[in-house]
Design a protein around this motif. Structure first.
Motif, PDB file in Angstrom:
ATOM      1  N   LYS A 308     -11.405  30.902 -12.870  1.00 58.47           N
ATOM      2  CA  LYS A 308     -11.744  30.925 -11.451  1.00 58.47           C
ATOM      3  C   LYS A 308     -10.580  30.378 -10.639  1.00 58.47           C
ATOM      4  N   GLU A 333     -16.613  20.127 -13.139  1.00 59.07           N
ATOM      5  CA  GLU A 333     -17.533  21.163 -12.667  1.00 59.07           C
ATOM      6  C   GLU A 333     -17.185  22.510 -13.299  1.00 59.07           C
ATOM      7  N   THR A 334     -15.884  22.772 -13.476  1.00 61.54           N
ATOM      8  CA  THR A 334     -15.457  24.010 -14.135  1.00 61.54           C
ATOM      9  C   THR A 334     -15.872  24.017 -15.603  1.00 61.54           C
ATOM     10  N   GLY A 337     -19.506  24.666 -16.040  1.00 58.43           N
ATOM     11  CA  GLY A 337     -19.874  26.037 -15.697  1.00 58.43           C
ATOM     12  C   GLY A 337     -19.951  26.947 -16.902  1.00 58.43           C
TER      13      GLY A 337
END
Length: 758
Positions: A308, A333-334, A337
C-alpha cells in the motif's frame, strides 16, 4: 619460403570464407524480401510490394549472387533494396514513376485519355534506371543479363502510345488528369473502416489495453485517451471508444480486486514475510516521491509484493515530517492488515531505526526490525564532511579557485585564452570557465566540482605562471592564494583523495542498491568497506586512525544483532578447519557480537524452547555441516551482467536448514526466518507523475480520488515488481537514450543537508 606460402594460403582461405559469407547474406536478403512480397500480395503487407519486385544480381564471371535490387514493374526502373519503404515513397507516391498515375482512377472529364507520360517508355526506363543503378555499373538502356536470367521482362503499357504536350487545347485533358492525381496524392482517401470484430475479440482487446494502461500508470496519462490519433487508432482496428470514466470506475475496481487477490494468495502461501517501509527519508532531490511512503512485502522465495501507499501530507503532494510514534502506528497498522501478524518476522525501513523499529521489536519478540543499509553506508559521506579535516579543506580550497575565476574577469579571460590556444587544453568544465556552485549541499555538486577542478589542473598551472597573471596578482590578493594552491602538488593530491573517497562510497551504495543484500551479508559488506578505506588511506597517505573511528561510529549506529546471527547461521560462510569440517565463522565475531547471537536466538523463541535452541547452537558450532553439502552451497558462478562471482543458488542456504539440518529443529526455525531477510528498503521506484496526479494545483485530492490513485499505484507497482523492474521510468529512458543524470543517486544527494558551512 614455406612460411610465406602458408601465410598466403591462410589469406586466401579468409578471403574465400568472407566471400561465401557475403554471398549467403545476399541470398538471405533476397529470400527475405521475396517472402515479404509474397505475403504483401496476399494482403498481409505493405501496398507497394505489388509494384516493386526483388531481383538478384549475379556476378557474370562466377554466377554468384552479387547484390539485391528492387525493380519497379511499372517502368522497369531498378533501385537499391536497402529501404523499400523509402523507395516506394520517392518513386511511386511522389509521382516519379511515369506509369504509376495511370493506375489511379481517372476523373470523369478525362476517363478516355491515356495516362500522362514522357515521349517514350524507353527513355523513361533509361532515365530512371540510371538513377537507381548509377553506383552499380548496370546498363540502363536494356535489362541486364543477370536480371533476365531470373525474371523475364514485363510488358507494362509497351503497346500504349504516349502523348506529346504541345501547349494547345488538346493538352487540357492530360493536364486535368495530372491535377486530379496530385490532389489525390496530397489528400489521400480516408482509411477504410476497421475490421468487424466479434464481442469476444473486442472484450479481449479492451482487456489487454486496460491492463497495459494500469500497469503503465505514471508513464501514461488519462488525457492520452482523448487524443484524436488514439481515437482514430481505436476506430481503425475496430474497437469502440473507451471513456476516461470507464477506466476509473468498473474496470479499475475489477483490475484492482484481481491484483489484490493474487497478492494475498501469494502471502497466504508463504510461511512468513518481511515488511518493507520506504519513503520516510525526505528527498531533497529525486524523482518526485516527496510525500509518498510505500509499503512492500518480501517473501521467502525472493518475490516482492506491493502492499500500500501512505501520504503523510494528506494527499497534497508535499512531504511532511512524521513523528516516530506515528510512524510506529502506521507500520503496525500495515502489519495487522494481513491475516496473520505473527507471520511478519521483521521490518526494514529507511528511517526511525532508533525509536519506532526498536519499540515494535521490543513489543513483539518474534520480529527483527532493521534500518536500510543503503542509508547507513551513504551517510558516511556526511560523517566525513563533518569530522575529516581533509574533506573541509579540499572543498573550501576548490570553492576559492572556482569563485575567483568566475568573479575576476581578467583571470577568466587568461584562462579562456589558454583553453583556446591548444586543443589538448579543451577540457569540459561545466559552466565556463569553471563550475560555479553557490550551493554545495548535495552530492552531485560536490562530485562535479571536484571532477572539473581535476580536469583543468594543467590549464590552471599554466595560467598562474603566465606573465599577464602577475598583473592580476597586483590588483587582487586572492590571486596570490589561488596561485599558491594551484602550484602546490599536495593540494592536487588532496583533491584526488577526496574525490576518490566519494567515488568509493558511491560505488558501494550503487552496488547495495543493485544487489539488495540480505541481512547475513551485512558484516562482510562493512568488512569490505573497511578494506577499501584502508587501501584509500595507504594510497593517499591519510592517517587511518580517524577514518577507522568515523567508520566504526557509523557501523555501531546501524548494527543489529541479526547481522551476526545470520552470518553465523548461513552455510555460505562456513569455514573448513584443519580436521576437514565446515564450521560457522565464530572467530570473526567480537565477544560482544557472540553474546548478541545468544541473546537474539533466545528472544526469537519461547522460554521453553530457549535452552534447546542454545544447545542446538553449540552443536552447530562444533559439528557444522557435512563437507559435501557445504561445498555445494558455496558454489559460485560469474554474473553475466556485472562479471562478479556470486552464489549460484541463493535459496540453497535456507534449503539446507529445511532438509539436511532437520534435527536442529528450533535453531532451524530461526535460521530460515533470518536468512531471507533483506537489509535494504530500496525496491520499486515511483514515477514523478504519480505525485503530480496526487496533487492538482496544490489542492488536496478528495478521499475518493486518493483511493482511486492508490488502486492505480497498487496495480502498476505489483506489475513492475513481477517483471523485476525496480528502476524508475526516467532511469529507463535515460538508459535508452544514453543519458547520464547528474542526480543519479537520490540518497547520496541528501548527505550534505546537515553539513556545516564550508
Amino acid at each position: 619460403m614455406a612460411e610465406s606460402e602458408g601465410t598466403q594460403n591462410d589469406t586466401q582461405l579468409v578471403v574465400v570464407a568472407t566471400e561465401d559469407m557475403a554471398v549467403r547474406a545476399v541470398n538471405k536478403r533476397y529470400e527475405g524480401l521475396s517472402t515479404v512480397r509474397s505475403k504483401a500480395i496476399k494482403g498481409k503487407g505493405a501496398w507497394y510490394w505489388v509494384h516493386l519486385e526483388p531481383i538478384l544480381v549475379r556476378n557474370p564471371d562466377t554466377n554468384d549472387a552479387k547484390a539485391v535490387k528492387l525493380r519497379c514493374n511499372l517502368c522497369e526502373a531498378v533501385f537499391s533494396a536497402s529501404n523499400p519503404s523509402r523507395t516506394a515513397s520517392e518513386h511511386l507516391k511522389r509521382g516519379t514513376c511515369p506509369n504509376f498515375n495511370s493506375l489511379l482512377k481517372p476523373s470523369s472529364s478525362s476517363s478516355s485519355l491515356p495516362p500522362l507520360s514522357s515521349p517514350s517508355s524507353h527513355s523513361n526506363r533509361k532515365r530512371f534506371g540510371s538513377i537507381g543503378t548509377s553506383n552499380d555499373g548496370l546498363n540502363s538502356n536494356r535489362q541486364p543479363r543477370q536480371f533476365q536470367h531470373h525474371y523475364p521482362p514485363h510488358n507494362h503499357h509497351h503497346g500504349q502510345q504516349h502523348l506529346l504536350l504541345s501547349g494547345g487545347k488538346e493538352d487540357l485533358g492530360p493536364l486535368a488528369m495530372l491535377e486530379d492525381s496530385v490532389k489525390k496524392l496530397k489528400s489521400p482517401k480516408p482509411l477504410p473502416p476497421g475490421p468487424h470484430l466479434s464481442k469476444t475479440q473486442v472484450d479481449s482487446a479492451l482487456g489487454l489495453l486496460t491492463d497495459w494502461f494500469y500497469e503503465s500508470y505514471g508513464s501514461v496519462s488519462f488525457p492520452s485517451l482523448d487524443h484524436p490519433k488514439f481515437k482514430a487508432f481505436m476506430n481503425q482496428v475496430g474497437l469502440p471508444e473507451i471513456s476516461r470514466q470507464d477506466f476509473m470506475s468498473s474496470r479499475l475496481d475489477s483490475k484492482y480486486e484481481e491484483a489484490k487477490l493474487e497478492s494475498e494468495a501469494k502471502m497466504r502461501d508463504a510461511e512468513f514475510y518481511q515488511l518493507v517501509s520506504d519513503g520516510w527519508k525526505t528527498k531533497t532531490f529525486g524523482h518526485g516521491e516527496e510525500g509518498l511512503i510505500k509499503f512492500m512485502v518480501n517473501l521467502p522465495n525472493g518475490t516482492t509484493l506491493f502492499r500500500k501507499t501512505f501520504f503523510p501530507g494528506g494527499g497534497n503532494g508535499t512531504s511532511m515530517a512524521v513523528p516516530a510514534t506515528y510512524a510506529e502506528e502506521i507500520m503496525w497498522e500495515t502489519v495487522t492488515g494481513t491475516y496473520n501478524v505473527e507471520r511478519c518476522v521483521g521490518i526494514v525501513a529507511d528511517k526511525y531505526k532508533t525509536k519506532a523499529l526498536r519499540d515494535l521489536e521490543i513489543q513483539h519478540h518474534w520480529m527483527v526490525n532493521l534500518s536500510c543499509q543503503l542509508q547507513g553506508v551513504g551517510n558516511l559521506i556526511k560523517d566525513f564532511s563533518k569530522e575529516l579535516p581533509l574533506f573541509k579543506n579540499v572543498i573550501g580550497n576548490c570553492l576559492k579557485i572556482t569563485s575567483f575565476f568566475n568573479n575576476n574577469s581578467e583571470a577568466r579571460s587568461i584562462l579562456n585564452r589558454f583553453r583556446s590556444q591548444e586543443s589538448r587544453f579543451s577540457v569540459s568544465l561545466g559552466v565556463p570557465p569553471l563550475l560555479y556552485c553557490e550551493n554545495l549541499q548535495n552530492f552531485s555538486s560536490i562530485s562535479s566540482m571536484l571532477d572539473n577542478t581535476l580536469s583543468c589542473a594543467r590549464v590552471l598551472q599554466l595560467v598562474v605562471m603566465d606573465d599577464s597573471y602577475k598583473l592580476v596578482v597586483i590588483e587582487d590578493s586572492v590571486a596570490t592564494e589561488v596561485a599558491e594552491l594551484v602550484q602546490n602538488m599536495g593540494f592536487w593530491n588532496d583533491v584526488e583523495a577526496v574525490n576518490t573517497l566519494i567515488k568509493v562510497i558511491r560505488g558501494m551504495v550503487e552496488e547495495i542498491e543493485a544487489e539488495r543484500p540480505l541481512v547475513g551479508q551485512c558484516l562482510p559488506l562493512w568488512e569490505e568497506l573497511r578494506a577499501k578505506m584502508k587501501d584509500w588511506c595507504a594510497k593517499y597517505s591519510i592517517h587511518e586512525g580517524l577514518v577507522e573511528k568515523i567508520i566504526e561510529r557509523r557501523f555501531k549506529k546501524n548494527y543489529h544483532p541479526a547481522w551476526s546471527t545470520a552470518f553465523i547461521l548461513d552455510p555460505v560462510y562456513l569455514i573448513r578447519d584443519s580436521s576437514g569440517k565446515y564450521l560457522p565463522p565464530f572467530k570473526y565475531l567480537t565477544c560482544e557480537q557472540e553474546k548478541d547471537v545468544d541473546k537474539l536466538i533466545t528472544r526469537l523463541v519461547s522460554r521453553e524452547e530457549a535452552h534447546i535452541a542454545l544447545m542446538e547452537l553449540l552443536k552447530w558450532r562444533s559439528e557444522g555441516l557435512d563437507p559435501l553439502y557445504a561445498q555445494a552451497v558455496q558454489v559460485k558462478q560469474r554474473d553475466p551482467f556485472t562479471g562478479k562471482m556470486k552464489i549460484a543458488n541463493p535459496q540453497s542456504s535456507r534449503l539446507i536448514w529445511e532438509t539436511i539440518l532437520k534435527e536442529l529443529t528450533i535453531l532451524g526455525k530461526i535460521a530460515v526466518r533470518l536468512l531471507f531477510l533483506h537489509a535494504t528498503s530500496c525496491g520499486f521506484k515511483c514515477s514523478w507523475s504519480f505525485m503530480r496526479w496526487v496533487s492538482t494545483n496544490g489542492q488536496t485530492q478528495s478521499r475518493v480520488g486518493l483511493e482511486k490513485i492508490q488502486k492505480m499505484i497498487f496495480i502498476a507497482a505489483n506489475s513492475k515488481l513481477r517483471r523485476q523492474e525496480f528502476g524508475s521510468e526516467e532511469e529507463k529512458e535515460a538508459e535508452v537514450f544514453g543519458i547520464t543524470s547528474s542526480e543519479d543517486d537520490d540518497m547520496l544527494n541528501e548527505v550534505f543537508v546537515d553539513a556545516p558551512s564550508l
